[in-house]
Design a protein around this motif. Structure first.
Motif, PDB file in Angstrom:
ATOM      1  N   LYS A  93       0.827  -1.212   0.000  1.00  0.00           N
ATOM      2  CA  LYS A  93       0.000   0.000   0.000  1.00  0.00           C
ATOM      3  C   LYS A  93       0.860   1.261   0.000  1.00  0.00           C
ATOM      4  CE  LYS A  93      -3.896   0.282   0.266  1.00  0.00           C
ATOM      5  NZ  LYS A  93      -4.906   0.416  -0.806  1.00  0.00           N
ATOM      6  N   MET A  94       2.138   1.140   0.435  1.00  0.00           N
ATOM      7  CA  MET A  94       3.066   2.271   0.428  1.00  0.00           C
ATOM      8  C   MET A  94       3.794   2.392  -0.906  1.00  0.00           C
ATOM      9  SD  MET A  94       4.607   1.747   4.289  1.00  0.00           S
ATOM     10  CE  MET A  94       5.963   2.878   4.052  1.00  0.00           C
ATOM     11  N   GLY A  95       3.472   1.506  -1.840  1.00  0.00           N
ATOM     12  CA  GLY A  95       4.094   1.551  -3.152  1.00  0.00           C
ATOM     13  C   GLY A  95       5.384   0.764  -3.257  1.00  0.00           C
ATOM     14  N   ILE A  96       5.639  -0.111  -2.289  1.00  0.00           N
ATOM     15  CA  ILE A  96       6.850  -0.937  -2.297  1.00  0.00           C
ATOM     16  C   ILE A  96       6.458  -2.370  -2.654  1.00  0.00           C
ATOM     17  CG2 ILE A  96       8.755  -1.847  -0.902  1.00  0.00           C
ATOM     18  CD1 ILE A  96       8.437   0.674   0.870  1.00  0.00           C
ATOM     19  N   LYS A  97       7.033  -2.924  -3.704  1.00  0.00           N
ATOM     20  CA  LYS A  97       6.733  -4.306  -4.090  1.00  0.00           C
ATOM     21  C   LYS A  97       7.181  -5.254  -2.980  1.00  0.00           C
ATOM     22  CE  LYS A  97       7.306  -5.860  -8.211  1.00  0.00           C
ATOM     23  NZ  LYS A  97       7.910  -6.285  -9.511  1.00  0.00           N
ATOM     24  N   ALA A  98       6.287  -6.103  -2.523  1.00  0.00           N
ATOM     25  CA  ALA A  98       6.607  -7.018  -1.426  1.00  0.00           C
ATOM     26  C   ALA A  98       5.719  -8.244  -1.513  1.00  0.00           C
ATOM     27  CB  ALA A  98       6.402  -6.327  -0.078  1.00  0.00           C
ATOM     28  N   ARG A  99       6.226  -9.357  -1.002  1.00  0.00           N
ATOM     29  CA  ARG A  99       5.403 -10.560  -0.863  1.00  0.00           C
ATOM     30  C   ARG A  99       5.819 -11.299   0.398  1.00  0.00           C
ATOM     31  NH1 ARG A  99       6.257 -16.173  -3.709  1.00  0.00           N
ATOM     32  NH2 ARG A  99       5.405 -16.677  -1.664  1.00  0.00           N
ATOM     33  N   SER A 100       4.879 -11.987   0.985  1.00  0.00           N
ATOM     34  CA  SER A 100       5.148 -12.749   2.203  1.00  0.00           C
ATOM     35  C   SER A 100       5.609 -14.164   1.856  1.00  0.00           C
ATOM     36  CB  SER A 100       3.894 -12.805   3.082  1.00  0.00           C
ATOM     37  OG  SER A 100       2.834 -13.453   2.392  1.00  0.00           O
ATOM     38  N   TRP A 101       6.444 -14.699   2.740  1.00  0.00           N
ATOM     39  CA  TRP A 101       6.956 -16.056   2.581  1.00  0.00           C
ATOM     40  C   TRP A 101       6.809 -16.806   3.907  1.00  0.00           C
ATOM     41  CZ3 TRP A 101       9.206 -17.874  -1.983  1.00  0.00           C
ATOM     42  CH2 TRP A 101       9.542 -16.918  -2.949  1.00  0.00           C
ATOM     43  N   GLN A 102       6.365 -18.048   3.818  1.00  0.00           N
ATOM     44  CA  GLN A 102       6.440 -18.936   4.969  1.00  0.00           C
ATOM     45  C   GLN A 102       7.720 -19.757   4.860  1.00  0.00           C
ATOM     46  OE1 GLN A 102       2.642 -20.966   5.953  1.00  0.00           O
ATOM     47  NE2 GLN A 102       1.749 -19.661   4.359  1.00  0.00           N
ATOM     48  N   GLY A 103       8.139 -20.295   5.986  1.00  0.00           N
ATOM     49  CA  GLY A 103       9.409 -21.015   6.019  1.00  0.00           C
ATOM     50  C   GLY A 103       9.505 -22.146   5.002  1.00  0.00           C
ATOM     51  N   TRP A 104       8.411 -22.879   4.819  1.00  0.00           N
ATOM     52  CA  TRP A 104       8.449 -24.033   3.910  1.00  0.00           C
ATOM     53  C   TRP A 104       8.521 -23.616   2.446  1.00  0.00           C
ATOM     54  CZ3 TRP A 104       4.587 -24.470   0.290  1.00  0.00           C
ATOM     55  CH2 TRP A 104       3.395 -23.781   0.535  1.00  0.00           C
ATOM     56  N   GLN A 105       8.129 -22.362   2.140  1.00  0.00           N
ATOM     57  CA  GLN A 105       8.122 -21.913   0.747  1.00  0.00           C
ATOM     58  C   GLN A 105       9.517 -21.546   0.251  1.00  0.00           C
ATOM     59  OE1 GLN A 105       5.121 -18.836   1.497  1.00  0.00           O
ATOM     60  NE2 GLN A 105       3.828 -19.803  -0.050  1.00  0.00           N
TER      61      GLN A 105
END
Length: 416
Positions: A93-105
Motif C-alpha cells: 500500500k506504500m508503493g513498495i513491491k513485497a510478498r510474504s513467505w512462509q518457512g516451507w516456501q
C-alpha cells in the motif's frame, strides 16, 4: 545490489500502528538501494495465546497435558504467518513491491525435532528470483520444514533471530539488523545497574557467552550461526525514528574491535537450581551414572563440583535450569540404585553471575579479583566455573543486585 536482512520481534509488530512503523524502517533501506529481506515474529503475546490453546485443546479431552508436537508446530507457526502477511500488505500500500513467505516456501529446511528444530539448510533460489523482480521478501520467522516428513517445524523461543541470521548467510547479506525493544547490547541490565553502558561493538564469542549466560537480547543459536558464517549483526531499536535511527551495537569478529576491555559485560541468570548428591561412591563410572540419565532426559547440566571425603565417598554438586529442577530430581531418584547416593538435596534460591570478556585471555587474576570483592561484600560463593573468556559464580539469589553492581564497578564498566 547489496542485500540486507532486517528482523523485527514481537513488540516491534505488536499492532497495526507498529507494523506501519516497521514498514517505514524497511522503506528507508529500500530507498538506500538495498535488496531487503524482512524476518518477523508473531505479534506480541500471540505465540503464548496459541500455546495456551494447544494445552487447552489437549486437556479438554483428557487430563494429560502432553500433545502431538507436530500439530503444536502447525498451530504456533501461524502467528508469524499473520505478521508477514500484514507487513507485506502494508508495504504494498506504500508503493513498495513485497510478498510474504512462509518457512516451507523458501524453503528453510530443519531437523525433525518439533518445537526445537535446528536449521540444516536455507535455499536462496526463490528469494533470489524475488529480488530480481524488485520485491521485498517478508519472511515468517521461527519456522521451517522437515524435508523428510514435509511437516512444518518451529525453532524454539527466539527462533526468529536464528531464522534471520541463517537467511542472511544464505543470501550473502551485507549485514543482519536485529530490531528489538532495546537500542543495543549493554554492559549489564540497566534495570539493575543504572550506570550500565551501551556497547558499540561486541565480539561473536562474547555475545555467545552473554546470550547463553542470561542476556535476553539474542538467541544463542543465532549468534552461533552468525559467528560460523561471519554475518555482521547489529542490535537496534525498532522504536527509533525511522528517518534517524541510531546505529545500535555491532556483533562482529574480534579483529574489528580495536580497543578491547578485559571484561566487556556482566550477565546473570535467575533460571538456575542447585542439586547436591550426598555420599556418592567415589569410583570410576559414577559421573557417567549421574549425568548420563540427565542427558538422556535432555536436562542441561552446568556447574559441577565434586568434594571427595576420606571414607571413599564424594559429594557431587551441580546446577540445572530451574524449569528442570523437579524433573532432574525424579530422574536421579529413579537411578539411585545405579548411582548409589545417600540423599539428594537442592535449592532454587540461587543465581548465576558471569563476567565475560575476550581480554581475559591475556590477563591473569581476573577471577581472583572478583572473588575478593564479593567476599568483602559478605557474598558466599556456592560454585564456580570458568572458561577462556568468562567465569561464573553461583550465589544466593538475595545478593543478585549487590553482586552485579559490585562486579560492574570492579571492572570499570561504570565509566564512559
Amino acid at each position: 545490489m547489496a542485500r540486507l536482512v532486517m528482523k523485527f520481534g514481537g513488540t516491534s509488530v505488536a499492532n497495526i500502528e507498529r507494523i506501519r512503523n516497521v514498514a517505514k524502517h524497511v522503506q528507508r533501506e529500500v530507498e538506500a538501494g538495498y535488496q531487503v529481506a524482512v524476518v518477523v515474529s508473531a505479534m506480541s503475546g500471540k505465540t503464548n495465546e496459541l500455546v495456551g490453546w494447544c494445552r487447552e485443546a489437549a486437556e479438554s479431552v483428557s487430563n494429560d497435558p502432553v500433545y502431538d508436537q507436530a500439530e503444536y508446530d502447525a498451530v504456533v507457526a501461524s502467528g508469524e504467518q499473520v505478521t508477514s502477511g500484514l507487513l507485506a500488505l502494508t508495504l504494498s500500500k506504500m508503493g513498495i513491491k513485497a510478498r510474504s513467505w512462509q518457512g516451507w516456501q523458501i524453503p528453510i529446511e530443519t531437523s525433525d525435532a518439533h518445537a526445537s528444530a535446528r536449521i540444516t539448510n536455507v535455499s536462496s533460489v526463490a528469494l533470489d528470483a524475488g529480488f530480481a523482480k524488485g520485491e521485498v521478501a517478508v519472511i515468517a520467522g521461527f519456522q521451517g520444514v522437515n524435508p523428510d516428513s514435509g511437516r512444518i517445524t518451529t525453532l524454539g523461543r527466539g527462533g526468529s533471530d536464528t531464522s534471520a541470521v541463517a537467511i542472511a548467510a544464505a543470501i550473502k547479506a551485507e549485514r543482519c539488523d536485529i530490531y528489538t525493544d532495546v537500542d543495543g547490547v549493554y554492559t549489564t541490565d540497566p534495570r539493575v545497574v543504572p550506570k550500565a553502558r551501551k556497547l558499540d561493538k561486541v565480539s561473536f564469542e562474547e555475545m555467545l557467552e552473554m546470550a547463553s549466560l542470561g542476556s535476553k537480547v539474542l538467541q544463542v543459536r543465532s549468534v552461533e550461526i552468525a559467528m560460523v558464517h561471519g554475518v555482521r549483526t547489529f542490535v537496534r531499536s525498532s522504536f527509533d525514528d525511522p528517518a534517524a535511527p541510531r546505529p545500535g551495537t555491532l556483533i562482529c569478529d574480534e579483529e574489528e574491535i580495536v580497543e578491547q576491555q578485559v571484561v566487556t559485560g556482566i550477565a546473570f541468570s535467575r533460571d538456575e537450581a542447585q542439586i547436591t548428591l550426598r555420599r556418592v561412591a567415589d569410583k570410576p563410572g559414577v559421573a557417567a551414572a549421574i549425568f548420563g540419565p540427565l542427558a538422556d532426559a535432555n536436562i542441561n547440566v552446568d556447574m559441577i563440583i565434586q568434594v571427595v571425603s576420606e571414607d571413599s565417598t564424594t559429594d557431587m554438586t551441580f546446577t540445572v535450569p530451574a524449569a528442570d529442577y523437579e524433573r532432574a530430581q525424579t530422574v536421579l531418584e529413579q537411578a539411585k540404585s545405579t548411582i548409589g547416593f545417600a540423599s539428594v538435596q537442592g535449592a532454587t534460591d540461587v543465581v548465576k553471575i558471569s563476567a565475560i570478556g575476550v581480554g581475559m585471555r591475556s590477563h591473569a587474576g581476573v577471577a581472583a579479583k572478583a572473588f575478593r570483592a564479593l567476599s568483602e561484600k559478605g557474598i558466599n560463593i556456592r560454585a564456580i566455573t570458568t572458561s577462556e573468556i568468562k567465569f561464573s559464580v553461583l550465589i544466593d539469589k538475595d545478593y543478585t543486585e549487590l553482586a552485579v553492581r559490585t562486579l560492574h564497578s570492579l571492572y570499570g564498566l561504570d565509566q564512559a
